[in-house]
Motif scaffolding. Sequence first.
Motif, PDB file in Angstrom:
ATOM      1  N   SER A 118      90.196  38.935  23.310  1.00 40.78           N
ATOM      2  CA  SER A 118      89.713  39.272  24.504  1.00 40.78           C
ATOM      3  C   SER A 118      88.837  40.716  24.414  1.00 40.78           C
ATOM      4  O   SER A 118      88.027  41.286  25.319  1.00 40.78           O
ATOM      5  N   TRP A 119      88.741  40.962  23.053  1.00 38.44           N
ATOM      6  CA  TRP A 119      88.123  42.419  22.812  1.00 38.44           C
ATOM      7  C   TRP A 119      86.682  42.109  23.385  1.00 38.44           C
ATOM      8  O   TRP A 119      85.865  43.159  23.732  1.00 38.44           O
ATOM      9  N   ALA A 167      85.277  40.340  25.667  1.00 30.69           N
ATOM     10  CA  ALA A 167      84.938  40.320  27.159  1.00 30.69           C
ATOM     11  C   ALA A 167      85.393  41.727  27.465  1.00 30.69           C
ATOM     12  O   ALA A 167      84.596  42.207  28.537  1.00 30.69           O
ATOM     13  N   ARG A 168      86.156  42.511  27.012  1.00 29.62           N
ATOM     14  CA  ARG A 168      86.364  43.964  27.290  1.00 29.62           C
ATOM     15  C   ARG A 168      85.366  44.754  27.149  1.00 29.62           C
ATOM     16  O   ARG A 168      84.727  45.480  27.807  1.00 29.62           O
ATOM     17  N   GLU A 173      82.128  43.650  26.775  1.00 33.63           N
ATOM     18  CA  GLU A 173      80.962  43.248  27.825  1.00 33.63           C
ATOM     19  C   GLU A 173      81.429  43.899  29.104  1.00 33.63           C
ATOM     20  O   GLU A 173      80.127  44.246  29.502  1.00 33.63           O
ATOM     21  N   ASN A 174      82.406  43.839  29.703  1.00 31.05           N
ATOM     22  CA  ASN A 174      82.707  44.484  30.990  1.00 31.05           C
ATOM     23  C   ASN A 174      82.457  45.939  30.891  1.00 31.05           C
ATOM     24  O   ASN A 174      81.898  46.465  31.745  1.00 31.05           O
ATOM     25  N   TRP A 175      82.709  46.676  29.745  1.00 34.10           N
ATOM     26  CA  TRP A 175      82.435  48.038  29.562  1.00 34.10           C
ATOM     27  C   TRP A 175      81.017  48.198  29.482  1.00 34.10           C
ATOM     28  O   TRP A 175      80.564  49.145  30.369  1.00 34.10           O
ATOM     29  N   ASP A 223      78.656  46.381  30.812  1.00 40.15           N
ATOM     30  CA  ASP A 223      77.963  46.162  32.012  1.00 40.15           C
ATOM     31  C   ASP A 223      78.480  47.213  33.088  1.00 40.15           C
ATOM     32  O   ASP A 223      77.713  47.575  34.025  1.00 40.15           O
ATOM     33  N   SER A 224      79.503  48.001  32.846  1.00 40.93           N
ATOM     34  CA  SER A 224      79.840  49.023  33.908  1.00 40.93           C
ATOM     35  C   SER A 224      78.801  50.161  33.702  1.00 40.93           C
ATOM     36  O   SER A 224      78.574  50.823  34.644  1.00 40.93           O
ATOM     37  N   TYR A 225      78.014  50.241  32.676  1.00 33.95           N
ATOM     38  CA  TYR A 225      77.177  51.419  32.523  1.00 33.95           C
ATOM     39  C   TYR A 225      75.618  50.917  32.551  1.00 33.95           C
ATOM     40  O   TYR A 225      74.854  51.759  32.511  1.00 33.95           O
ATOM     41  N   TRP A 281      73.659  48.538  27.389  1.00 35.36           N
ATOM     42  CA  TRP A 281      73.407  47.334  26.500  1.00 35.36           C
ATOM     43  C   TRP A 281      72.236  47.647  25.475  1.00 35.36           C
ATOM     44  O   TRP A 281      72.140  47.240  24.268  1.00 35.36           O
ATOM     45  N   LYS A 334      71.511  38.933  30.361  1.00 35.72           N
ATOM     46  CA  LYS A 334      71.848  40.634  30.633  1.00 35.72           C
ATOM     47  C   LYS A 334      70.699  41.294  30.846  1.00 35.72           C
ATOM     48  O   LYS A 334      70.763  42.213  31.930  1.00 35.72           O
TER      49      LYS A 334
END
Length: 136
Positions: A9-10, A12-13, A15-17, A19-21, A26, A53
Amino acid sequence: MATATAFLSWPARAENWLDSYGKGAWIAAMVLGFIVFWPVGLALLAYMIWGKKMFGNKSCKNRNRMPTGALRDSGNVAFEAYKAETLKRLEDEQSAFDSFLERLRDAKDKAEFDTFMDQNKGRRAAETQSDQPVAG
């Protein structure tokens, strides 16, 4: 078992992190990847391009599309009539503008062709005069 799930899951985590910025995060991650170890930067670049992305949400293809809310029925008859009339008017204006651009392109093409033919006619006349024997 929990370790394997956490390990999987790291990404995915991460990627979400990122994406939040936003896209800047990226790009920064990609540049850092190239600095640290170039295949990591290359992998991030490939993921950004093929994973949509970088160009997924605000691409040129989506820019001219009508918002999805514009097609939804509001339930108000007067507003729906106004909306239909406005959309029809905009479609007519769009088709008139498209035909104007087509006529403009045709006129430009004709002018360029006429210029070419005039230049070519002058060249042919000069060649014809140089091919004739000189009387003397």
